[in-house]
Design an enzyme around this catalytic site. Structure first.
Site, PDB file in Angstrom:
ATOM      1  N   SER A   1     -37.162 108.374  29.922  1.00 24.32           N
ATOM      2  CA  SER A   1     -36.146 107.898  30.871  1.00 24.32           C
ATOM      3  C   SER A   1     -35.316 106.807  30.198  1.00 24.32           C
ATOM      4  CB  SER A   1     -36.901 107.361  32.103  1.00 24.32           C
ATOM      5  OG  SER A   1     -36.474 106.084  32.469  1.00 24.32           O
TER       6      SER A   1
ATOM      7  N   TYR B   1     -43.970 101.046  34.321  1.00 29.84           N
ATOM      8  CA  TYR B   1     -43.219 102.306  34.158  1.00 29.84           C
ATOM      9  C   TYR B   1     -42.375 102.239  32.875  1.00 29.84           C
ATOM     10  CZ  TYR B   1     -39.386 105.612  34.919  1.00 29.84           C
ATOM     11  OH  TYR B   1     -38.451 106.607  34.751  1.00 29.84           O
TER      12      TYR B   1
HETATM   13  N1  LIG Z   1     -36.776 112.130  38.128  1.00 29.94           N
HETATM   14  C1  LIG Z   1     -36.040 111.341  37.346  1.00 29.94           C
HETATM   15  O1  LIG Z   1     -35.073 110.690  37.793  1.00 29.94           O
HETATM   16  C2  LIG Z   1     -36.382 111.255  35.864  1.00 29.94           C
HETATM   17  C3  LIG Z   1     -35.419 110.714  34.979  1.00 29.94           C
HETATM   18  C4  LIG Z   1     -35.715 110.637  33.617  1.00 29.94           C
HETATM   19  C5  LIG Z   1     -36.935 111.064  33.144  1.00 29.94           C
HETATM   20  N2  LIG Z   1     -37.859 111.571  34.019  1.00 29.94           N
HETATM   21  C6  LIG Z   1     -39.142 111.994  33.440  1.00 29.94           C
HETATM   22  O2  LIG Z   1     -39.256 113.401  33.542  1.00 29.94           O
HETATM   23  C7  LIG Z   1     -40.633 113.778  33.684  1.00 29.94           C
HETATM   24  C8  LIG Z   1     -40.784 114.743  34.831  1.00 29.94           C
HETATM   25  O3  LIG Z   1     -40.355 114.089  36.010  1.00 29.94           O
HETATM   26  P1  LIG Z   1     -39.919 114.825  37.345  1.00 29.94           P
HETATM   27  O4  LIG Z   1     -38.741 114.071  37.847  1.00 29.94           O
HETATM   28  O5  LIG Z   1     -39.839 116.291  37.171  1.00 29.94           O
HETATM   29  O6  LIG Z   1     -41.173 114.411  38.262  1.00 29.94           O
HETATM   30  P2  LIG Z   1     -42.132 115.244  39.233  1.00 29.94           P
HETATM   31  O7  LIG Z   1     -41.347 116.253  39.992  1.00 29.94           O
HETATM   32  O8  LIG Z   1     -42.908 114.213  40.001  1.00 29.94           O
HETATM   33  O9  LIG Z   1     -43.095 116.022  38.224  1.00 29.94           O
HETATM   34  C9  LIG Z   1     -44.061 115.362  37.449  1.00 29.94           C
HETATM   35  C10 LIG Z   1     -44.954 116.415  36.812  1.00 29.94           C
HETATM   36  O10 LIG Z   1     -45.935 115.763  35.970  1.00 29.94           O
HETATM   37  C11 LIG Z   1     -47.199 116.318  36.246  1.00 29.94           C
HETATM   38  N3  LIG Z   1     -48.242 115.316  35.932  1.00 29.94           N
HETATM   39  C12 LIG Z   1     -48.254 114.005  36.260  1.00 29.94           C
HETATM   40  N4  LIG Z   1     -49.382 113.427  35.807  1.00 29.94           N
HETATM   41  C13 LIG Z   1     -50.097 114.400  35.168  1.00 29.94           C
HETATM   42  C14 LIG Z   1     -51.352 114.419  34.499  1.00 29.94           C
HETATM   43  N5  LIG Z   1     -52.118 113.325  34.395  1.00 29.94           N
HETATM   44  N6  LIG Z   1     -51.778 115.589  33.957  1.00 29.94           N
HETATM   45  C15 LIG Z   1     -51.018 116.708  34.076  1.00 29.94           C
HETATM   46  N7  LIG Z   1     -49.818 116.745  34.690  1.00 29.94           N
HETATM   47  C16 LIG Z   1     -49.363 115.605  35.239  1.00 29.94           C
HETATM   48  C17 LIG Z   1     -47.149 116.683  37.730  1.00 29.94           C
HETATM   49  O11 LIG Z   1     -48.037 117.732  38.024  1.00 29.94           O
HETATM   50  P3  LIG Z   1     -49.424 117.624  38.857  1.00 29.94           P
HETATM   51  O12 LIG Z   1     -49.224 116.595  39.928  1.00 29.94           O
HETATM   52  O13 LIG Z   1     -49.617 119.029  39.351  1.00 29.94           O
HETATM   53  O14 LIG Z   1     -50.420 117.243  37.816  1.00 29.94           O
HETATM   54  C18 LIG Z   1     -45.722 117.227  37.834  1.00 29.94           C
HETATM   55  O15 LIG Z   1     -45.691 118.589  37.441  1.00 29.94           O
HETATM   56  C19 LIG Z   1     -41.418 112.475  33.846  1.00 29.94           C
HETATM   57  O16 LIG Z   1     -42.026 112.163  32.611  1.00 29.94           O
HETATM   58  C20 LIG Z   1     -40.350 111.441  34.205  1.00 29.94           C
HETATM   59  O17 LIG Z   1     -40.659 110.146  33.740  1.00 29.94           O
HETATM   60  C21 LIG Z   1     -37.603 111.693  35.355  1.00 29.94           C
END
Ligand SMILES: NC(=O)c1ccc[n+]([C@@H]2O[C@H](COP(=O)([O-])OP(=O)(O)OC[C@H]3O[C@@H](n4cnc5c(N)ncnc54)[C@H](OP(=O)(O)O)[C@@H]3O)[C@@H](O)[C@H]2O)c1
Length: 275
Positions: free
Chosen positions: A141, A154
């Site tokens: 991020s 975070y």
């Molecule tokens: N949303 C934003 O604005 C944003 C912006 C920049 C970067 N990001 C990054 O993009 C990535 C994905 O985010 P997202 O927005 O798609 O969030 P999300 O919809 O909450 O998805 C997060 C994913 O990570 C998995 N996860 C979390 N902890 C885990 C663990 N210990 N073992 C295995 N799987 C795990 C969850 O699956 P389960 O719960 O099924 O395990 C889920 O599939 C993150 O790293 C986040 O920091 C997000």
């Protein structure tokens, strides 16, 4: 790299960016391996891919558990072989002020994304090195570059993803295994549903950047897999801001802090709580 026929492992594929990336890879003819903890949700994503003619396999694992990750990688290599591409996307973590963050939660936030990415990369890398080819895409991020108040653990975990990418790239020079650090601005995924109060702490300056959909981010990840650049930052205005910050950090930091949540007497309350 042409995606058709390639084996692409996507972590965090049960939701948001990861699920969209799995679908986008499958649409390009890639064979997708979906990893996350919630196996039944992964199955739903995989079933949708299969019913559109794609190939998908599901592995439920907590990426924070290094020995479970090693077992999972052994089984998937037995089932289908060595992945050509690993997308380290899984990540979680609330935006909390320092005094709101328990030591246990700080450890959890390092576990996912950073230790999860470390564990699975460590398990897959030897086979990629033997084959002298592979591509690791690490998702982070903007907090991995420019910090804002109210999200200390975070931010540190996102800096870890950036440091991991740089260190890994240096170690893998000349091995045929490439590393891309992929940074996205705000995404309309379920992330903030697990991060109550987080959206109130997004610095005002971030409103200048368009919020992306998971499908838009997935399309950019697919392009990164095809082109293997060392770094991707989207959207373009965020890329410009991060590039300016590298050269002259002061003005960008001033704008971020000026438009961020201020510390108040209630800062030590849990975000989202009404008491
Ligand atoms: N949303 C934003 O604005 C944003 C912006 C920049 C970067 N990001 C990054 O993009 C990535 C994905 O985010 P997202 O927005 O798609 O969030 P999300 O919809 O909450 O998805 C997060 C994913 O990570 C998995 N996860 C979390 N902890 C885990 C663990 N210990 N073992 C295995 N799987 C795990 C969850 O699956 P389960 O719960 O099924 O395990 C889920 O599939 C993150 O790293 C986040 O920091 C997000």
């Amino acid at each position: 790299m042409t995606i058709a026929g390639r084996l692409v492992l996507v972590t965090g594929a049960s939701s948001g960016i990861g699920a969209a990336t799995a679908r986008a890879v499958a649409r390009r003819g890639g064979r997708v391996l979906l990893l996350a903890r919630r196996q039944s949700v992964l199955e739903e994503v995989a079933n949708a891919i299969r019913s559109s003619g794609g190939e998908a396999r599901v592995y439920g694992v907590d990426l924070a558990d290094a020995s479970a990750v090693a077992d999972t990688v052994r089984s998937l290599e037995r089932d289908v072989g060595v992945p050509d591409v690993l997308v380290n996307n899984a990540g979680a973590g609330r935006w909390l002020w320092m005094e709101e963050t328990s030591p246990e939660e700080a450890v959890q936030m390092m576990a996912s994304p950073y230790f999860g990415a470390f564990n699975i990369t460590r398990a897959i890398l030897p086979a990629m090195l033997r084959r002298r080819s592979g591509h690791i895409v690490n998702i982070t991020s903007p907090a991995g570059f420019v910090v804002w108040p109210g999200a200390v653990a975070y931010s540190v975990a996102r800096w870890a993803m950036r440091g991991f990418s740089e260190a890994l790239r240096a170690e893998l020079r000349g091995t045929g295994v490439r590393v891309t650090l992929f940074t996205s601005g705000l995404v309309s995924s379920p992330y903030f549903a697990h991060n109550p109060g987080g959206e109130d702490r997004v610095p005002g300056i971030a409103r200048l950047f368009r919020t992306l959909t998971p499908d838009e981010v997935a399309a950019a990840i697919v392009r990164a897999v095809e082109r293997q650049p060392r770094e991707v930052i989207i959207p373009p205005l965020l890329k410009l801001t991060i590039r300016v910050h590298r050269v002259i950090p002061g003005p960008v930091e001033w704008a971020v802090l000026k438009t961020s949540a201020a510390r108040t007497a209630t800062a030590s309350r849990q975000p989202g709580s009404s008491t």
